[in-house]
Scaffold this motif. Structure first.
Motif, PDB file in Angstrom:
ATOM      1  N   SER A 109       0.833  -1.190   0.000  1.00 41.14           N
ATOM      2  CA  SER A 109       0.000   0.000   0.000  1.00 41.14           C
ATOM      3  C   SER A 109       0.872   1.246   0.000  1.00 41.14           C
ATOM      4  CB  SER A 109      -0.881  -0.023   1.265  1.00 41.14           C
ATOM      5  OG  SER A 109      -1.573   1.176   1.407  1.00 41.14           O
ATOM      6  N   LEU A 140       0.205   5.184   1.139  1.00 41.07           N
ATOM      7  CA  LEU A 140      -0.831   6.011   1.740  1.00 41.07           C
ATOM      8  C   LEU A 140      -0.902   7.395   1.094  1.00 41.07           C
ATOM      9  CD1 LEU A 140      -0.671   4.937   5.445  1.00 41.07           C
ATOM     10  CD2 LEU A 140      -1.946   4.025   3.539  1.00 41.07           C
ATOM     11  N   GLU A 181      -5.892  -7.156   8.165  1.00 43.36           N
ATOM     12  CA  GLU A 181      -4.629  -6.429   8.217  1.00 43.36           C
ATOM     13  C   GLU A 181      -4.362  -5.692   6.914  1.00 43.36           C
ATOM     14  OE1 GLU A 181      -1.632  -9.288   9.329  1.00 43.36           O
ATOM     15  OE2 GLU A 181      -2.607  -9.550  11.271  1.00 43.36           O
ATOM     16  N   GLU A 182      -4.639  -6.356   5.796  1.00 48.94           N
ATOM     17  CA  GLU A 182      -4.386  -5.706   4.512  1.00 48.94           C
ATOM     18  C   GLU A 182      -5.406  -4.607   4.246  1.00 48.94           C
ATOM     19  OE1 GLU A 182      -3.438  -8.381   1.352  1.00 48.94           O
ATOM     20  OE2 GLU A 182      -1.734  -9.137   2.513  1.00 48.94           O
ATOM     21  N   ILE A 216      -4.642  -1.197   6.055  1.00 52.31           N
ATOM     22  CA  ILE A 216      -3.574  -0.306   5.589  1.00 52.31           C
ATOM     23  C   ILE A 216      -3.837   0.139   4.153  1.00 52.31           C
ATOM     24  CG2 ILE A 216      -1.674  -1.007   7.110  1.00 52.31           C
ATOM     25  CD1 ILE A 216      -1.075  -2.612   4.148  1.00 52.31           C
ATOM     26  N   HIS A 217      -5.007  -0.226   3.613  1.00 52.46           N
ATOM     27  CA  HIS A 217      -5.380   0.188   2.266  1.00 52.46           C
ATOM     28  C   HIS A 217      -5.608   1.699   2.264  1.00 52.46           C
ATOM     29  CE1 HIS A 217      -7.973   0.682  -1.273  1.00 52.46           C
ATOM     30  NE2 HIS A 217      -7.374  -0.390  -1.736  1.00 52.46           N
ATOM     31  N   PRO A 218      -5.092   2.428   1.223  1.00 45.60           N
ATOM     32  CA  PRO A 218      -5.204   3.892   1.240  1.00 45.60           C
ATOM     33  C   PRO A 218      -6.638   4.385   1.440  1.00 45.60           C
ATOM     34  CG  PRO A 218      -3.887   3.175  -0.632  1.00 45.60           C
ATOM     35  CD  PRO A 218      -4.387   1.934   0.034  1.00 45.60           C
ATOM     36  N   PHE A 267      -1.444   5.930   9.450  1.00 44.10           N
ATOM     37  CA  PHE A 267      -2.378   6.778   8.705  1.00 44.10           C
ATOM     38  C   PHE A 267      -2.213   8.253   9.025  1.00 44.10           C
ATOM     39  CE2 PHE A 267      -4.524   3.117   7.224  1.00 44.10           C
ATOM     40  CZ  PHE A 267      -4.950   3.559   5.984  1.00 44.10           C
TER      41      PHE A 267
END
Lengths: 78, 605
Positions: free
Chosen positions: A44, A46, B219-220, B223-225, B353
């Motif tokens: 990913s 961000l 978990e994936e 953290i995904h945008p 984040f």
């Protein structure tokens, strides 16, 4: 063709070829398993210049973009 | 940090951050420790005793360290502790063997008797990872035992092994390592270590491919945008509302039985105090006689002939009601929610984040963890700034916590007193503190030309919190409050009453009136809560209640009280962590901010 870790596509794997940068930074990366020869997968990136997240040795690691530019990887086909 | 020489230990627990050393330590010694699911929970070390094989062993839990190379504080502390240790347990994460063995090799090279504990063997099994402990033990030349510290499995065998262990004979692997792994200047040759670790893992570990578990998918996702941001907003919003709802329920809730509206049973501390304690105190009040010294001290002043727990201000009225009736319920609800966030492993994800936003403020994402801890109590919050890399980062984060982050005890009182005026007023208080937090960090960012390191942090897997873990932490934090805060609260009530009788405040109020009244628009009596706030914030907020303040004054009062000096305990820790010079600088920033914010609120509101 080697490229910086940050340029891997989402979900793409790469083998770490070289880490440029100071001794301190190299050390901090290595102790989290980001060492030459290790396979990483970019999971990913961000928004708004935030860190990227990779998986190495079944561990998720968040890395600031500047650092991710200094890690060179050889993309793994497939 | 000034610290005495490292404690001598019979058994020293060493391992990388977040491998469960503190959980194992609690299992072995029965000493409760703060264990959470993120790297850097243990910033100092803990000492406990263990009884095994008819001997008492002093057990020390070292802070998590990735390596013994003295590049950070944790490594320096650990190296010192190893020097004073008799034997070592190296705690290793079974699911990430290749990441942990480099430290193991370094530790074996230290030459002390050592046992390797393969922790989280249950998780490894779930992930299809099998480790041949016998093979690994043979290759390393030291005992290797699988354990699961969370359930206690294998811990007994581990204690037996550590009692029996001898110095590694001739230290075969380290000798080899010294020959091949170290350059002539003695520094470690990293590629050689990784090559050796690769071989060890290849011989001892087999992995069966397994399907993605629900946890891994989460978990994936988190953290995904896009999805991750949505989850972050949701988690933060849900946490704050849960704290608020649970706190209010514990104070003034009712338990209704479905279908029988008349059977609503009042539940909560407010009902308990008004229904059970007030009648008793009224009788005591009658017995003491209204204008006596003891009445003033124990009951305080009666409001409309009755007891008003917020305004009477005697030891047995407000002195008991504020800590037990108001603060205690909020502590329970805040720490319950915080423990859930800590133990599931969500906090580092939130830090990731927030990183880009925090960078614009001159901090990095991980600073959010000490800040959140500060919302409970500033003391552990300021201590947790040790996880940050540079002294500058620690200074900024600790200063911001001490100025603009109100602790749970103060928040409980602010919610009770300001919130009873209007929700809008409450929002202005929190909004102002948030703006202050942002402005101070921006100013510090532009003033200092410090290199700000980028985020580089391991994100732990999600784990289900255990009841044992949650209740143990809740107990430590809440009982800590009663042990440390309750005597101070009651002492403060006594002192306030004595000073009232001596007319000290009249004279002090006349002295500080120019700033308080003219610049800040507060009544001159407001100096009393501000000064008491240097000792305890919750009781100080309670002192605003009898002053008949306008809503504007109450908002200003709550904000200034939050900012004006940390409480006594916070002040001590601030100076201990920042040392004298930076501690004074921090206080200077605080005083300037208080002065300006007081005027700003007076002008704007």
């Amino acid at each position: 063709m080697q490229k910086p870790l940050i340029d891997l596509a989402q979900g793409e794997d790469g083998v770490i070829a070289a880490i440029s940068g100071g001794r301190g930074m190299q050390h901090r990366l290595r102790r989290l398993g980001l060492a030459e020869g290790q396979t990483v997968r970019k999971l990913s990136a961000l928004a708004m210049g935030g860190p990227i997240v990779v998986r190495v040795n079944r561990t998720q690691v968040a890395i600031g973009r500047g650092m991710a530019r200094r890690v060179l990887v050889e993309p793994v086909a497939g | 940090m000034t610290r005495a020489a490292a404690t001598a230990s019979d058994v020293l627990l060493v391992g990388q951050p977040n491998v469960g050393k503190s959980v194992l330590f609690s299992r072995m010694t029965g000493v409760r420790t703060m264990a959470s699911n993120y790297p850097g929970t243990t910033v100092s070390y803990a000492v406990g005793k263990m009884r095994a094989a008819d001997h008492n062993f002093v057990v020390v839990d070292a802070p998590g360290t990735y390596s013994l190379e003295p590049l950070d504080e944790a490594a320096r502390v650990t190296t010192e502790l190893i020097g004073n240790a008799d034997r070592i347990i190296n705690v290793v994460d079974s699911t990430r063997l290749e990441r942990h063995l480099p430290l193991t090799l370094e530790l074996i090279a230290a030459g002390k008797p050592i046992v390797v504990a393969l922790n989280m063997s249950d998780e490894a099994k779930h992930q299809g990872i099998t480790i041949d402990a016998g093979q690994l033990s043979q290759d390393l030349g030291v005992p290797v035992l699988p354990i699961t510290a969370r359930s206690g499995e294998g811990v007994r065998a581990l204690t037996a092994a550590i009692c029996a262990v001898e110095r590694p004979p001739e230290c075969p692997p380290p000798a080899e390592l010294n020959a091949e792994g170290r350059a002539h200047d003695g520094s470690l040759n990293h590629s050689e270590i990784w090559r050796r670790v690769g071989k060890l893992v290849e011989r001892a570990q087999t992995i069966v491919h397994h399907h993605h578990s629900l946890g891994e998918r989460l978990e994936e996702l988190s953290i995904h945008p896009v999805w991750g941001s949505a989850i972050a907003v949701l988690v933060v919003a849900a946490s704050f509302s849960l704290v608020r709802m649970l706190g209010e329920f514990l104070i003034g809730g009712t338990v209704g039985i479905v279908g029988t509206p008349w059977a609503e049973i009042p539940f909560g501390t407010e009902h308990a105090f008004n229904g059970l304690v007030a009648p008793l105190l009224l009788r005591l009040s009658g017995a003491l006689g209204p204008e006596t010294f003891l009445h003033r001290l124990l009951i305080g002043s009666l409001v409309d002939g009755g007891i008003d727990f917020e305004q009477s201000f005697g030891i047995l009225t407000s002195g008991l009601y504020i800590p037990i009736g108001v603060v205690f319920p909020y502590l329970i609800s805040f720490y319950l929610v915080l423990s859930l966030l800590e133990d599931t492993g969500y906090l580092p994800r939130l830090a990731v984040f927030l990183d880009s936003v925090m960078h614009r403020l001159g901090l990095h994402g991980y600073a959010i963890i000490p800040t959140l801890l500060g919302l409970g109590c500033n003391v552990p919050g300021i201590m947790a700034t040790r996880v940050l890399e540079t002294p500058r980062q620690r200074f900024i984060t600790a200063t911001l916590i001490s100025i603009a982050v109100p602790c749970a005890a103060l928040q409980a009182m602010i919610v009770g007193i300001v919130g009873s005026r209007s929700v809008g007023a409450l929002a202005v208080v929190y909004g102002t503190l948030a703006v202050v937090w942002v402005l101070i960090s921006l100013i510090l960012r532009f003033v200092s030309h410090d290199f700000r390191p980028e985020l580089l942090v391991e994100i732990p897997p999600y784990r289900l919190p255990t009841l044992r873990g949650i209740t143990s932490k809740l107990w430590m934090r809440v009982s800590g409050f009663f042990r440390e805060a309750l005597p101070i609260v009651i002492g403060a009530v006594v002192v306030v009453n004595l000073l009232y009788q001596a007319d000290v405040f009249e004279r002090l109020a006349a002295l500080t009136e120019p700033v308080l009244s003219r610049l800040w628009g507060m009544p001159k009596e407001a100096i009393l809560p501000l000064l008491v706030g240097i000792v305890r914030k919750d009781i100080a907020m309670g002192l605003f209640a009898p002053l008949q303040l306008t809503t504007k004054q109450l908002i200003t009062g709550a904000v200034l009280l939050s900012m004006f000096f940390p409480c006594m305990a916070g002040l001590v820790v601030l100076f201990r962590e920042l040392r004298l010079r930076n501690g004074l600088a921090s206080l200077g920033i605080m005083l300037a901010a208080v002065f300006v914010v007081g005027i700003a609120l007076n002008v704007v509101l």
